[in-house]
Design an enzyme around this catalytic site. Sequence first.
Site, short mmCIF file in Angstrom:
data_model
loop_
_atom_site.label_atom_id
_atom_site.label_comp_id
_atom_site.label_asym_id
_atom_site.label_seq_id
_atom_site.Cartn_x
_atom_site.Cartn_y
_atom_site.Cartn_z
N SER A 306 10.95 30.58 -5.56
CA SER A 306 11.49 29.23 -5.56
C SER A 306 11.41 28.58 -6.94
O SER A 306 12.10 29.00 -7.86
CB SER A 306 10.76 28.40 -4.50
OG SER A 306 11.48 27.25 -4.18
N LYS A 331 14.08 33.26 -3.34
CA LYS A 331 14.22 32.08 -2.49
C LYS A 331 15.06 31.06 -3.25
O LYS A 331 14.60 30.49 -4.22
CB LYS A 331 12.85 31.53 -2.13
CG LYS A 331 12.86 30.48 -1.02
CD LYS A 331 12.97 29.08 -1.55
CE LYS A 331 12.87 28.07 -0.43
NZ LYS A 331 12.97 26.68 -0.95
N GLN A 335 15.06 22.04 0.01
CA GLN A 335 14.81 21.30 1.24
C GLN A 335 14.60 19.82 0.96
O GLN A 335 14.21 19.44 -0.15
CB GLN A 335 13.56 21.84 1.96
CG GLN A 335 13.76 23.16 2.66
CD GLN A 335 13.91 24.33 1.70
OE1 GLN A 335 13.18 24.43 0.71
NE2 GLN A 335 14.85 25.21 1.97
#
Length: 477
Positions: A306, A331, A335
């Site tokens: 991420s 990833k 969000q």
Amino acid sequence: MHLRKRTLAILMVLALLAGGVSAYGLISYKMGGLPIAGFSAGSGLSGQNSANFAKLEQAYQLIHSQYYQNVNDQKLVDGAIAGMVQALGDPYSTYMDKQTADQFQMSLSSSFEGIGATVQSINGRITVESPVKGSPAEKAGLQAGDQIRKVNGQVLDGKPVNEAVLLIRGKKGTTAELEITRPGTNDPIHVTVIRDEIPLETVYAENLGDGIGKIQITSFSENTAKRFAEELQKLEAQGMKGLIIDVRGNPGGYLQAVTEIGNLLIPNQGVILQMEDRTGKKEIFKSKMGSAKYPIVCVTDGGSASASEILAAALKEAGGYPLVGEKTFGKGTVQTSQTFADGSDLKYTIAKWLTPKGNWIHMKGIEPDYPVALPDYFKLTALNPDTPLKRDMNGTGVKNVQQMLIGLGLVPGREDGYFSQQTEDAVKTFQRINGLSVTGVVEGQTAVKLNEQIRAKMKTNDTQIEKAISVLHSMIK
């Protein structure tokens, strides 16, 4: 229920800490032109949506009025929301009830109590993303990819990750008996972890000498960018000629933290990342930095995910700096969070992020320019001093002993998990060298000493950092 809306950009590997729920990935950040999808109190519903919600209400009323036992209305509502999120099939979208959300907020503090590991659910199994540096989980040998199947006898398979976290976490000094499955091994591994207070320091700097500085970032949390700037300034004041950025085992974190760090590392106002919403609209984040001050090498592994992948990709594609180590996790989504009036919390994916060159690394990861693996003993779990291992025994524990002995330069004769005569002889040699009782049995102080010496060996024989230093020296020259 009415939603208290927040505009948040979250970049995380559903980093729910197994000692509390992780703060990784949560910070207020204006999303610019990116729309935040969400419910609006009092908004009208029409057509198919109206029929669907009428069906949902009908199901609720039937269960509420006719189920053979009394039901908890709040539990029904929480279950309905959790079911909708689960139907997305997205491991990075989750619903937290008030209890879990409260624990999430607690983890925003400077420390928490637990084993210290970020986890997520993959195919119904609670999977370690990364142990926290210096935590009980790291000392016990937990690694990225380990699947925690049981804790203190309770099966975790199939449990929602929030529920599993509640079982794994606990007060300082309490014991978590874990049964894990490790990729590449057939037998379950039993690991004993004593829970402790876990400080949330995320930046570790070191002057390696000869003009080389190293900064390890273990996650991108609230104070990471500030701490990074402080440590970077110290290294620069010491005359640093080249920098190693270590994001191995970093599960991600705050978007704002990684962009602020990017401002200090990505030269020539280069692109740090792009974000693309459901309509294809993009927002581009650029560095504010001018020309490069010194060369940089970034070290990654399968636990780099991420936000750490954002930094690695920016260094590689916008900075032209090489990556050393292993392929990253992969990833590539963002969000956001909406908090309900009752304190429960809904997190869901709103966008994907792209590298400076527009690549989407989701489920793919980023390949290093210089692939380097770590020695096998880096993958071992710690030995339990209370579990004796001796002649003619067989299993993962014995295999760990054999690989430790090999790593320390001794010859157990085999490494298949069978405790042979030669393995016993190697254990006796180790005991004699270290002034221990020569029994040939691995328990007590023998197990403790083996654990200590392997940890020390790991600190002095990091092949990935050694390669990074070599590459950096060539760049400086």
